[in-house]
Design a protein around this motif. Sequence first.
Motif, PDB file in Angstrom:
ATOM      1  N   CYS A  86       0.831  -1.212   0.000  1.00 31.78           N
ATOM      2  CA  CYS A  86       0.000   0.000   0.000  1.00 31.78           C
ATOM      3  C   CYS A  86       0.856   1.250   0.000  1.00 31.78           C
ATOM      4  O   CYS A  86       0.365   2.337  -0.275  1.00 31.78           O
ATOM      5  CB  CYS A  86      -0.948  -0.012   1.199  1.00 31.78           C
ATOM      6  SG  CYS A  86      -0.133   0.267   2.796  1.00 31.78           S
ATOM      7  N   CYS A 116       1.543   1.781   5.138  1.00 26.41           N
ATOM      8  CA  CYS A 116       1.760   1.139   6.446  1.00 26.41           C
ATOM      9  C   CYS A 116       3.224   0.709   6.584  1.00 26.41           C
ATOM     10  O   CYS A 116       3.934   0.522   5.598  1.00 26.41           O
ATOM     11  CB  CYS A 116       0.792  -0.021   6.658  1.00 26.41           C
ATOM     12  SG  CYS A 116       1.261  -1.571   5.880  1.00 26.41           S
ATOM     13  N   CYS A 132       4.322  -2.641   4.793  1.00 23.76           N
ATOM     14  CA  CYS A 132       4.514  -2.496   3.343  1.00 23.76           C
ATOM     15  C   CYS A 132       5.791  -1.727   3.025  1.00 23.76           C
ATOM     16  O   CYS A 132       6.475  -2.017   2.043  1.00 23.76           O
ATOM     17  CB  CYS A 132       3.313  -1.809   2.712  1.00 23.76           C
ATOM     18  SG  CYS A 132       1.873  -2.886   2.593  1.00 23.76           S
ATOM     19  N   CYS A 168       0.277  -6.412   5.319  1.00 29.55           N
ATOM     20  CA  CYS A 168      -0.279  -5.055   5.134  1.00 29.55           C
ATOM     21  C   CYS A 168      -1.373  -4.771   6.158  1.00 29.55           C
ATOM     22  O   CYS A 168      -2.248  -5.588   6.396  1.00 29.55           O
ATOM     23  CB  CYS A 168      -0.832  -4.903   3.716  1.00 29.55           C
ATOM     24  SG  CYS A 168      -1.579  -3.275   3.442  1.00 29.55           S
ATOM     25  N   GLU A 169      -1.302  -3.574   6.759  1.00 36.27           N
ATOM     26  CA  GLU A 169      -2.264  -3.217   7.809  1.00 36.27           C
ATOM     27  C   GLU A 169      -3.458  -2.447   7.263  1.00 36.27           C
ATOM     28  O   GLU A 169      -4.487  -2.356   7.922  1.00 36.27           O
ATOM     29  CB  GLU A 169      -1.559  -2.359   8.872  1.00 36.27           C
ATOM     30  CG  GLU A 169      -0.411  -3.090   9.542  1.00 36.27           C
ATOM     31  CD  GLU A 169      -0.531  -3.147  11.055  1.00 36.27           C
ATOM     32  OE1 GLU A 169      -1.385  -2.446  11.618  1.00 36.27           O
ATOM     33  OE2 GLU A 169       0.243  -3.917  11.652  1.00 36.27           O
ATOM     34  N   THR A 170      -3.329  -1.832   6.080  1.00 34.38           N
ATOM     35  CA  THR A 170      -4.438  -1.021   5.569  1.00 34.38           C
ATOM     36  C   THR A 170      -5.378  -1.825   4.676  1.00 34.38           C
ATOM     37  O   THR A 170      -6.530  -1.466   4.516  1.00 34.38           O
ATOM     38  CB  THR A 170      -3.916   0.170   4.734  1.00 34.38           C
ATOM     39  OG1 THR A 170      -3.281  -0.356   3.543  1.00 34.38           O
ATOM     40  CG2 THR A 170      -2.934   1.031   5.513  1.00 34.38           C
TER      41      THR A 170
HETATM   42 ZN   LIG Z   1       0.193  -1.820   3.754  1.00 34.81          ZN
END
Ligand SMILES: [Zn+2]
Length: 360
Positions: free
Chosen positions: A96, A99, A102, A110-112
Amino acid sequence: MKAIVVRPPNVGAEVKDVDLHEPVLPGRVRIRTLYTGICGTDRGIVGGKITFARPPDNSGELILGHEGLGVVEEVGEGVTHLKKGDLVVPVVRRGCGVCLNCRIGRQDFCETGNFVEAGIRGLNGFMREEFVDSASYLVKVPRAIADIAVLTEPLSNVVKAVGQVIHIQKRMLWTCGDSSYECRNAFVVGTGPIGTFFSLMFATYGFNVYMLNRRDPSPAESVIAETIDATFYNTSKGYAELPKADVVVDTSGYPSAFIPLLGKMNKNSILVLFGTSSNDSAKVDAELVTSIVENNIAVVGSVNASKEDFAEAVNYLTMWKERYGGLLNKMITSVISPEQATEALMKKPSGEIKTVIKWS
Ligand SMILES: [Zn+2]
């Protein structure tokens, strides 16, 4: 150029000519596709069952394919670690950019959720004669494994998941008295390509491996089990003859396939959920929760893989080719043309472990 395109969520795939006009900008590489593998995700997209499948922005269609192997044809300015003629496997997920995971190349965490995945969501895949990609997402492959390197992507996901098991189990002392894993039993539910790779990985780590399915093994599965000293176990005869498990990996996605095994799990063991499905109503009840708590059982889901896991998968393929000879070649049960792929994408050929499409 020829490509296999889909229009999710519509059912079906089509071989057609596409022209994407992809220039080889600085940091990018033009790759001629050699092989692409077909997996359950591809069939899910073609069957209209994968709800998150989507074309790139501003396009109505998606080029399918996330298991690729190609040869470098041209490198852009600033590319130093690849040259014309090198064999490469592309990474699937692209981060993304926001984050922290990433930004350090761990887009598999990935957190988003705002990542894209080649051939699956928001980015064209590799079922085409050539593609241009960023050098930073390409993993170099030695010539010695050119015949099996199309298996790198599915194996990368297994490398990650087994790495998670070893990492999580450092929560205590889990090795045997001689520092090995030879006293530990690993159950792998499902004997497709992913299940086979889990079995190979755990066998390589020294575990006693049980390959579980609801039927007797196919000839290829028998050879694989025998070669890696694993036990193929037909669960349709019940679970009484199985010992206790230290690791249970489900690759089937059916809770009804792995829930009966939870009563067979040792103290401090770990359950890995890898498979997904859409139609199984088996439930976890309070008794099962109590058993998980009282026995310190860890439960982990695992998806996708980092570039490091791809590189590690290349190392495992190289080692296994040396150790097991042509065993991995037996996993590639058919090689077909792009024209034949539209049918193979709709319906799994009988006896398939892995079907691959030959592009050039
Ligand atoms: Zn991410």
